[in-house]
Write a protein that holds these residues in place. Sequence first.
Motif, PDB file in Angstrom:
ATOM      1  N   THR A 130       0.835  -1.207   0.000  1.00  0.00           N
ATOM      2  CA  THR A 130       0.000   0.000   0.000  1.00  0.00           C
ATOM      3  C   THR A 130       0.863   1.247   0.000  1.00  0.00           C
ATOM      4  O   THR A 130       0.552   2.226  -0.674  1.00  0.00           O
ATOM      5  N   ALA A 131       1.964   1.212   0.743  1.00  0.00           N
ATOM      6  CA  ALA A 131       2.818   2.403   0.776  1.00  0.00           C
ATOM      7  C   ALA A 131       3.446   2.659  -0.585  1.00  0.00           C
ATOM      8  O   ALA A 131       3.679   3.801  -0.964  1.00  0.00           O
ATOM      9  N   ALA A 132       3.705   1.602  -1.331  1.00  0.00           N
ATOM     10  CA  ALA A 132       4.335   1.784  -2.641  1.00  0.00           C
ATOM     11  C   ALA A 132       3.402   2.502  -3.606  1.00  0.00           C
ATOM     12  O   ALA A 132       3.862   3.193  -4.520  1.00  0.00           O
ATOM     13  N   ILE A 133       2.101   2.352  -3.386  1.00  0.00           N
ATOM     14  CA  ILE A 133       1.149   2.948  -4.331  1.00  0.00           C
ATOM     15  C   ILE A 133       1.334   4.453  -4.438  1.00  0.00           C
ATOM     16  O   ILE A 133       1.246   5.022  -5.516  1.00  0.00           O
ATOM     17  N   ILE A 134       1.605   5.095  -3.288  1.00  0.00           N
ATOM     18  CA  ILE A 134       1.610   6.558  -3.312  1.00  0.00           C
ATOM     19  C   ILE A 134       2.979   7.138  -3.639  1.00  0.00           C
ATOM     20  O   ILE A 134       3.162   8.340  -3.622  1.00  0.00           O
ATOM     21  N   GLN A 135       3.958   6.297  -3.951  1.00  0.00           N
ATOM     22  CA  GLN A 135       5.285   6.828  -4.237  1.00  0.00           C
ATOM     23  C   GLN A 135       5.391   7.299  -5.684  1.00  0.00           C
ATOM     24  O   GLN A 135       4.918   6.642  -6.585  1.00  0.00           O
ATOM     25  N   ASN A 136       6.049   8.425  -5.832  1.00  0.00           N
ATOM     26  CA  ASN A 136       6.319   8.869  -7.188  1.00  0.00           C
ATOM     27  C   ASN A 136       7.778   8.643  -7.553  1.00  0.00           C
ATOM     28  O   ASN A 136       8.127   8.432  -8.703  1.00  0.00           O
ATOM     29  N   ASN A 137       8.639   8.677  -6.539  1.00  0.00           N
ATOM     30  CA  ASN A 137      10.042   8.391  -6.778  1.00  0.00           C
ATOM     31  C   ASN A 137      10.198   6.907  -7.114  1.00  0.00           C
ATOM     32  O   ASN A 137       9.762   6.035  -6.358  1.00  0.00           O
ATOM     33  N   PHE A 138      10.807   6.636  -8.226  1.00  0.00           N
ATOM     34  CA  PHE A 138      10.876   5.256  -8.719  1.00  0.00           C
ATOM     35  C   PHE A 138      11.607   4.345  -7.730  1.00  0.00           C
ATOM     36  O   PHE A 138      11.152   3.238  -7.416  1.00  0.00           O
ATOM     37  N   LYS A 139      12.754   4.847  -7.224  1.00  0.00           N
ATOM     38  CA  LYS A 139      13.533   4.008  -6.316  1.00  0.00           C
ATOM     39  C   LYS A 139      12.780   3.737  -5.028  1.00  0.00           C
ATOM     40  O   LYS A 139      12.842   2.642  -4.475  1.00  0.00           O
ATOM     41  N   ARG A 140      12.068   4.751  -4.558  1.00  0.00           N
ATOM     42  CA  ARG A 140      11.311   4.592  -3.322  1.00  0.00           C
ATOM     43  C   ARG A 140      10.187   3.570  -3.518  1.00  0.00           C
ATOM     44  O   ARG A 140       9.876   2.775  -2.630  1.00  0.00           O
ATOM     45  N   MET A 141       9.614   3.627  -4.691  1.00  0.00           N
ATOM     46  CA  MET A 141       8.546   2.675  -4.994  1.00  0.00           C
ATOM     47  C   MET A 141       9.078   1.239  -4.965  1.00  0.00           C
ATOM     48  O   MET A 141       8.489   0.352  -4.339  1.00  0.00           O
ATOM     49  N   ILE A 142      10.213   1.044  -5.627  1.00  0.00           N
ATOM     50  CA  ILE A 142      10.789  -0.308  -5.637  1.00  0.00           C
ATOM     51  C   ILE A 142      11.240  -0.692  -4.223  1.00  0.00           C
ATOM     52  O   ILE A 142      11.195  -1.860  -3.834  1.00  0.00           O
TER      53      ILE A 142
ATOM     54  N   SER B  90       8.308  -1.905  -2.575  1.00  0.00           N
ATOM     55  CA  SER B  90       7.981  -3.199  -3.162  1.00  0.00           C
ATOM     56  C   SER B  90       8.887  -4.269  -2.574  1.00  0.00           C
ATOM     57  O   SER B  90       8.456  -5.393  -2.315  1.00  0.00           O
ATOM     58  N   SER B  91      10.146  -3.894  -2.290  1.00  0.00           N
ATOM     59  CA  SER B  91      11.044  -4.915  -1.734  1.00  0.00           C
ATOM     60  C   SER B  91      10.655  -5.232  -0.293  1.00  0.00           C
ATOM     61  O   SER B  91      10.874  -6.348   0.175  1.00  0.00           O
ATOM     62  N   VAL B  92      10.061  -4.249   0.405  1.00  0.00           N
ATOM     63  CA  VAL B  92       9.527  -4.549   1.734  1.00  0.00           C
ATOM     64  C   VAL B  92       8.419  -5.596   1.599  1.00  0.00           C
ATOM     65  O   VAL B  92       8.383  -6.599   2.321  1.00  0.00           O
ATOM     66  N   ALA B  93       7.542  -5.378   0.625  1.00  0.00           N
ATOM     67  CA  ALA B  93       6.447  -6.330   0.421  1.00  0.00           C
ATOM     68  C   ALA B  93       6.997  -7.718   0.088  1.00  0.00           C
ATOM     69  O   ALA B  93       6.502  -8.729   0.596  1.00  0.00           O
ATOM     70  N   HIS B  94       8.045  -7.746  -0.724  1.00  0.00           N
ATOM     71  CA  HIS B  94       8.603  -9.054  -1.085  1.00  0.00           C
ATOM     72  C   HIS B  94       9.226  -9.741   0.128  1.00  0.00           C
ATOM     73  O   HIS B  94       9.221 -10.965   0.215  1.00  0.00           O
ATOM     74  N   SER B  95       9.753  -8.932   1.059  1.00  0.00           N
ATOM     75  CA  SER B  95      10.243  -9.545   2.291  1.00  0.00           C
ATOM     76  C   SER B  95       9.095 -10.237   3.008  1.00  0.00           C
ATOM     77  O   SER B  95       9.288 -11.287   3.623  1.00  0.00           O
ATOM     78  N   GLY B  96       7.927  -9.629   2.931  1.00  0.00           N
ATOM     79  CA  GLY B  96       6.756 -10.257   3.543  1.00  0.00           C
ATOM     80  C   GLY B  96       6.457 -11.601   2.918  1.00  0.00           C
ATOM     81  O   GLY B  96       6.217 -12.588   3.617  1.00  0.00           O
ATOM     82  N   TYR B  97       6.492 -11.645   1.579  1.00  0.00           N
ATOM     83  CA  TYR B  97       6.240 -12.931   0.900  1.00  0.00           C
ATOM     84  C   TYR B  97       7.283 -13.955   1.338  1.00  0.00           C
ATOM     85  O   TYR B  97       6.975 -15.111   1.615  1.00  0.00           O
ATOM     86  N   LEU B  98       8.542 -13.486   1.379  1.00  0.00           N
ATOM     87  CA  LEU B  98       9.618 -14.408   1.736  1.00  0.00           C
ATOM     88  C   LEU B  98       9.458 -14.919   3.162  1.00  0.00           C
ATOM     89  O   LEU B  98       9.785 -16.066   3.459  1.00  0.00           O
TER      90      LEU B  98
ATOM     91  N   SER C 214      -0.792  -9.259  -3.398  1.00  0.00           N
ATOM     92  CA  SER C 214      -0.217  -9.107  -4.746  1.00  0.00           C
ATOM     93  C   SER C 214      -1.174  -8.373  -5.677  1.00  0.00           C
ATOM     94  O   SER C 214      -0.738  -7.740  -6.623  1.00  0.00           O
ATOM     95  N   VAL C 215      -2.474  -8.465  -5.388  1.00  0.00           N
ATOM     96  CA  VAL C 215      -3.408  -7.686  -6.206  1.00  0.00           C
ATOM     97  C   VAL C 215      -3.178  -6.199  -5.998  1.00  0.00           C
ATOM     98  O   VAL C 215      -3.174  -5.413  -6.943  1.00  0.00           O
ATOM     99  N   ILE C 216      -2.934  -5.825  -4.726  1.00  0.00           N
ATOM    100  CA  ILE C 216      -2.643  -4.407  -4.467  1.00  0.00           C
ATOM    101  C   ILE C 216      -1.374  -4.022  -5.227  1.00  0.00           C
ATOM    102  O   ILE C 216      -1.279  -2.954  -5.814  1.00  0.00           O
ATOM    103  N   GLY C 217      -0.415  -4.946  -5.206  1.00  0.00           N
ATOM    104  CA  GLY C 217       0.859  -4.669  -5.849  1.00  0.00           C
ATOM    105  C   GLY C 217       0.727  -4.371  -7.337  1.00  0.00           C
ATOM    106  O   GLY C 217       1.420  -3.511  -7.866  1.00  0.00           O
TER     107      GLY C 217
END
Lengths: 486, 517
Positions: A292-304, A307-315, A425-428
């Motif tokens: 959800t936090a990635a949705i509101i990012q405009n900075n590309f690196k911040r968005m990724i 996203s990497s935080v979310a992937h840590s969750g999956y892991l 992942s749907v949010i993603g």
Amino acid sequence: MNMNVGLSDVLLISPMIALFLVSLIPITAKVLRGNREQPHAVTLAQALIGIVIAIGLLIVFGGGGKTAFNNGLIFDGVTQWMGIIALGAAGAAMVMMYENPSTTGKQFSELIFLAMSSAVGMLILVSAVDLLMVFIGLEMMSLALYLMIAMSHEEKLSKEAALKYFILGSFASALFLYGVAFIFGSTGGTNILAFMDSAAELVQTSRLFLFGITFVILGFCFKVSIAPFHAWTPDVYQGAPTPHTAFMATAVKTVSFAAFLRVIATKSLIGSDHLFDILQWLAVITMILGNTAAIIQNNFKRMIAYSSVAHSGYLLIGIITAGVSDNGAFGASGVIFYLLSYALMTLGAFAIASMLEKSENHIVNVDDLAGFAKQRPMLALCLTVFLLSLAGIPPTLGFFGKFYLFNAAIGEGLLWLAIWGMISSVIGVYYYLRPVVVMYMKEGNAEVASHSLNATTVTTVIMALAIVIMGFVSGPIFSAVEKSLF
Amino acid sequence: MILSSIVFLPLLFALIVAVWPKSNTIRHLALGLSIVEFILSLALFRQFDPNSAGLQMVEKFMWIERFGIQYFMGIDGISLWLVLLTTFLTPIIILGSWTSITERVKGFHVAMFVLQTAMLGTFLAMDAIFFYVFWELSLVPMYFMVGIWGGARRIYATVKFFIYTFAGSVMMLVAIIYMMYLTQEATGTMSASLLDFYKLKIPFVGGTFFSLQTLLFFAFALAFAIKVPAFPVHTWLPDAHVEAPTPGSVILAGVMLKMGTYGFMRWVIPLFPEASEYWAWLFMLIGTVGIIYGALVAMVQPDVKKLVAYSSVSHMGYILVGLFAFNAYGMSGGLYQMLNHGISTGALFLLIGMIYERTHSREISKYGGLAGVLPLFTIFFFIITLSSIAVPLTNGFVGEFLILLGTFQAEPVFAYFAVSGVILGAVYMLWMFKRVFFGEKGELVKDEHHPLHDLNAREIAVLVPLVIMVFWMGLFPNHFLNYSKASIDYLVNNRSNYNLTIVEPGATSTQHAQGGN
């Protein structure tokens, strides 16, 4: 303590030795040339050769399940796979460093030396089974990284990032060490193998041990940015020069998860319901919050970064699966396979970001990608592949990563975690599609930086191809990973 | 290898188009390749045995051994026509997009061919994960098609489309994985093969909401219902249709929506027989509401494309009702209606695209009196309108008639309401027809600076095959129904004990008929 170090130990750690020796070449050359940089391409070539040698040695000598240095290090399937992924990611990140404006300055030799030292730390981390050895690996890896980030010249943000990373990283280390002390207090040792069989019981009977293992796990949660211990991640990822970010987000994360996996493999989770519950909720919170936090990012690196935080969750789902199953190999290979796919696609995304940076202080926003598909159709296609893969759309590798991970979770009865994973992942998808929308569907004149970026381009294309091709042959790869863990 | 060739040739075509150096001949190349694909798909008839209910021309090998996931394709009477619909519409769409797609022509045709592979794969895959890969893959080219070549609000529409359909299908993936574990429990080895799934006896205790079968049923049904699109998860469709370029709308209405109804026939109904029966009322209700709601909303649309989009919601509602009637009439009517809707609505979108190219407007109120100016266009539009409102002797009639027949047999209450859709359909289509083609000449029609030209040879060539199909399917439905009869009968009669068998090549057809029934 009886310390017998023989040739076999030296052979086992030969990848680290080789990597360390090669890392000395660029700075030695610089000293011998009177503090003048040798051509950057040569430095890079030396580094890559070192990495290839290290990977080769890891394949030849690692993987047999042998231990070295009085059971302090183990060389099994996890070491081998995670080591290869981390070294590969490190190599790709170094290629980016070679061409990114904020890292290719006067101190390139030092930078490469630090990156390789950090990689030596990583190799220790993937093989460490003594908690103190883990600590040494963690610190060796991290200290080099703090320096690398702080080294970039002008960028104000990167000084801030370095400081933040240093303070929070030290905090995590302290937490970890505190936990190790408790474990030592309760078991009289720090070797994971020693209390492997009794940990499930110990967490129930010994409060001290439970404290200890909890703190150790929390330390890892900091390192791999599990919410709510993730707060440093977006700032540091954004502030650090992009190649460093790629390095942190992939190589560092892979090895941290390797060490995390070793601690979890003690079956402490089976013993303690609470620990299990807490980790489950942390996984859910991490996935939802990251996405959800990635949705509101405009900075590309911040968005990724989010996203990497979310992937840590999956892991973390995979880690929990490995922790609660009697045969941890399935869950663990899910984690390894996911890390493989995650490393490829995240490196790819950062490589594109790196190419877009025109100068040292350039900030790449998602909106800047407008018109990218018209200017650079090939790179836009690659970025699309990375983003679709990150979102988990078949037939990319990212889909199969999720499939194996969630498959293992469902197999262990963690159905609800898999459902949470799917929901997040749907949010993603929403934010992963945004750069694609901007690239292909908005008018603009996005240009990659003017200087030549051949090496990075080649790496990017290779990674995109790997994501597509490995998607089709993911089955054998997964089986190979799983077999090597028995 | 015929099925694999049919599915993957378009992917190869996409590559050929992508590397084709001459940009001015890409359209010709793509058209030629898509015709090759169509002719190749006709070869299916040579091998297809209409008397058999089993799975034919099967190709399979182990893909991901660890989980028993196979590369597994097969065709039967249900998928046969959907495959042909796909290959038949593609050349028409490419020819129809000749002048409407002027930018990034190469990319468009690449997307078109990738989409074709994804759709054909969805219809032919007989392994759950293999199926899922195609199912999700189809989103990507469609997403680009709407997003790049679409109208003003294309980005909103395309993101909505993607997220809606993706969200619908993730639960299906969880359900598929769960069912893979069920096969492992039942047989000792894990498998994702549909044939093994059919053999599972999933517990359905008393129809309670939380019985395992119900949960799995809804996980699948949600994915398919969104694709159909069934009321109330239909809202992505009007947006996607209105913003999509003409070829995008045609492929969406023509084939992609059928992936949803096909999913019900192939997966939901035979896999979860008790749950389907228990919840049939819900889906018939959803279908009936869709029929009436879609028709009523279509009636008040000022935009002719939106009108047709909402009419799709209405028409697809029929199919849902027909399928959940669980009898041979309803099912074969449903299948027939899938083809009809593909042809009639596809043709309507093409026609609307043609007039839009001339006037750059789709507002009904700005037209009027078109019949006097464009006689040929009017005739074609009229024929398709008749087919869309199911006038006897056209294809639409056969489908709706069969569905209503089946519904009356099964659940008369729903049939009473569903039948009103026939009248409402006639009302909105004919009223629209009247406003566009007769009466005073509207501002767009009498614009002297831009005199309107009637259909040219290319446009006629686009429409003629569709019109032929309208009458052929309307006059000789048995030519088509005979091919799916055995499969449908088997599905209807053995719903609770569905056990699709693989037909070995070379066996005589009488044996299959016995084995199938």
